[in-house]
Scaffold this motif. Structure first.
Motif, short mmCIF file in Angstrom:
data_model
loop_
_atom_site.label_atom_id
_atom_site.label_comp_id
_atom_site.label_asym_id
_atom_site.label_seq_id
_atom_site.Cartn_x
_atom_site.Cartn_y
_atom_site.Cartn_z
N SER A 87 37.11 34.74 40.05
CA SER A 87 37.30 34.27 38.90
C SER A 87 36.58 35.11 37.77
O SER A 87 35.60 35.26 37.54
CB SER A 87 36.60 33.04 38.61
N GLN A 91 40.84 34.50 34.75
CA GLN A 91 41.83 34.57 35.82
C GLN A 91 41.42 34.47 37.06
O GLN A 91 40.13 34.71 37.41
CB GLN A 91 42.64 35.86 35.53
N ALA A 104 46.94 42.53 37.06
CA ALA A 104 46.57 41.19 36.12
C ALA A 104 45.27 41.32 35.11
O ALA A 104 45.31 40.95 33.95
CB ALA A 104 46.12 40.16 37.35
#
Length: 425
Positions: A87, A91, A104
């Motif tokens: 985490s 995200q 990401a």
């Protein structure tokens, strides 16, 4: 009269009990202070009928064919490849860091070749690699170090990575492809019916007697035996003569949720502001179908059962003093994680136990064993595990600290020498 008294019913003790009974025809007594076998690998069904690992997740993986073949006598396997998310920045991203992690986090669409160049551009090589901080920063740079490693390590160990040996983080790879498996071993699986059932079959021999809820110190003078195999804390064996060997411990909070799934991955790491380090959802590991789901949250702490030998030079020196005492013992074999103050994965401690058995078998075919002594004292053997871990996959997609900086990993440890896996940086 027992041929061998074994202290601890985890991997080290149970493997040796099985081998000595089936291989050499010995009468074996296994003693464990806990009310169950299997050490920290113990699993059980909770009140809702969900199979859970009481002491946190145990993920089996190995490159050692002998270990795999040996344990396969006592269990069928469920294929399982472990995956972890972290985490970070709101995200859940793959850990170890890979191509998808970078894309990401930074909103990019890099290719494997491009992400390799990116990681090389942010890396901050250090002239000398002494600490865990040095290892990580030299590979992924300061920003990723702070996002994924610094906070987690501080929680896990109660120390800053700059205060910890390089070995703590040297084992965590960084990949430039999309491989999100935590391990790359040849054999990756979970016991089909759980670890406890596997141990039950391992110990199911008429010449193996198991005494649970009993302390070795309370029975050693009244139970005659010829040989002692000790898998507990080496400092405790010698009544803490030089002081306690330092460990980190864990507090586990188990919970059941009235829904089929709780999170999107088997394990989610929390490397930043949360007081806990990770949450595990067991149904991913066990494959169990159930309308509810069980999770465990882990909180590192300083006091409690010993799980993590703390890798600092002064602790290694303290252990060496206890190792010298152990070498002066006769007919005592110190085997497993706590007995040798060293982290072993489950396969490694199994390999160590098998190696100790090989030596005992060779001795039995030669000179006769010495006359029995009730307390089993004199020359000790410090079990040394053969390497069961092949080198990490260092194909072009993988970046990693130099191999010289990656000794045997340090992780959690049980009171009887068995092993649990951690995915902590």
């Amino acid at each position: 009269m027992y041929d061998t008294l074994i202290v601890g019913a985890g991997f080290a003790g149970s493997v040796l009990a099985e081998r000595l009974a089936n291989g050499l025809g010995e009468r074996v007594l296994v003693v464990d202070r806990r009310p169950h076998i299997a050490g920290n690998a113990y699993d059980e069904y909770n009140d809702d009928g969900l199979l859970v690992h009481r002491y946190g997740p145990h993920i089996f993986h190995t490159n050692a064919e002998r270990v795999w073949t040996y344990l396969s006598q006592f269990t069928a396997w469920r294929p399982y490849e472990h995956r972890v998310r972290a985490s970070v920045d709101g995200q859940l991203v793959p850990i170890p860091i890979n191509l998808d992690t970078i894309n990401a986090l930074y909103g990019t669409s890099l290719t494997a070749h491009e992400v390799k160049g990116f990681l090389e551009s942010v890396a901050e090589p250090r002239e000398q690699i002494r600490t865990s901080e040095d290892v990580v920063v030299s590979v992924v740079g300061e920003e990723l170090y702070r996002k994924f490693f610094r906070g987690y390590t501080r929680k896990q160990w109660g120390l800053d990575p700059s205060e910890l040996d390089a070995s703590v983080t040297a084992r965590v790879p960084t990949r430039t492809n999309r491989d999100d498996r935590y391990f790359s071993d040849t054999y990756q699986a979970m016991p089909l019916h759980g670890y406890t059932r596997m141990f039950e079959k391992m110990l199911a021999h008429p010449s193996i007697h198991v005494l649970l809820g009993a302390d070795f110190r309370d029975i050693r003078e009244t139970t005659p035996f010829k040989r002692l195999i000790y898998t507990g804390p080496v400092d405790e064996y010698f009544d803490f003569r030089y002081g306690k060997l330092p460990y980190r411990s864990l507090h586990f909070e188990h919970a059941t949720h009235d829904r089929e799934t709780f999170q999107s991955a088997p394990v989610v790491n929390y490397p930043n502001e949360q007081p806990y380090t990770r949450i595990t959802e067991f149904k991913y590991l066990t494959g169990q179908e159930h309308p509810k789901t069980a999770v465990v949250t882990e909180y590192p702490r300083a006091e409690g059962d010993p799980y993590y030998p703390i890798p600092r030079p002064e602790n290694a020196e303290l252990y060496r003093r206890y190792a010298a005492l152990a070498e002066a013992e006769e007919r005592v074999h110190f085997v497993g994680r706590l007995a040798t103050y060293k982290y072993y994965n489950m396969d490694q401690v199994t390999a160590q136990a098998l190696a100790v058995y090989d030596r005992l078998e060779a001795e039995s075919s030669g000179e006769r064993a010495p006359a029995p002594r009730p307390t089993g004292t004199a020359k000790a053997r410090l079990g040394a595990a053969p390497s069961t871990r092949a080198a990490e996959d260092l194909a072009p997609q993988t970046l990693k600290a130099p191999e010289a900086l990656a000794p045997e990993p340090l992780s959690a440890s049980s009171g009887d020498g068995d092993a649990r896996e951690i995915d902590a940086p």
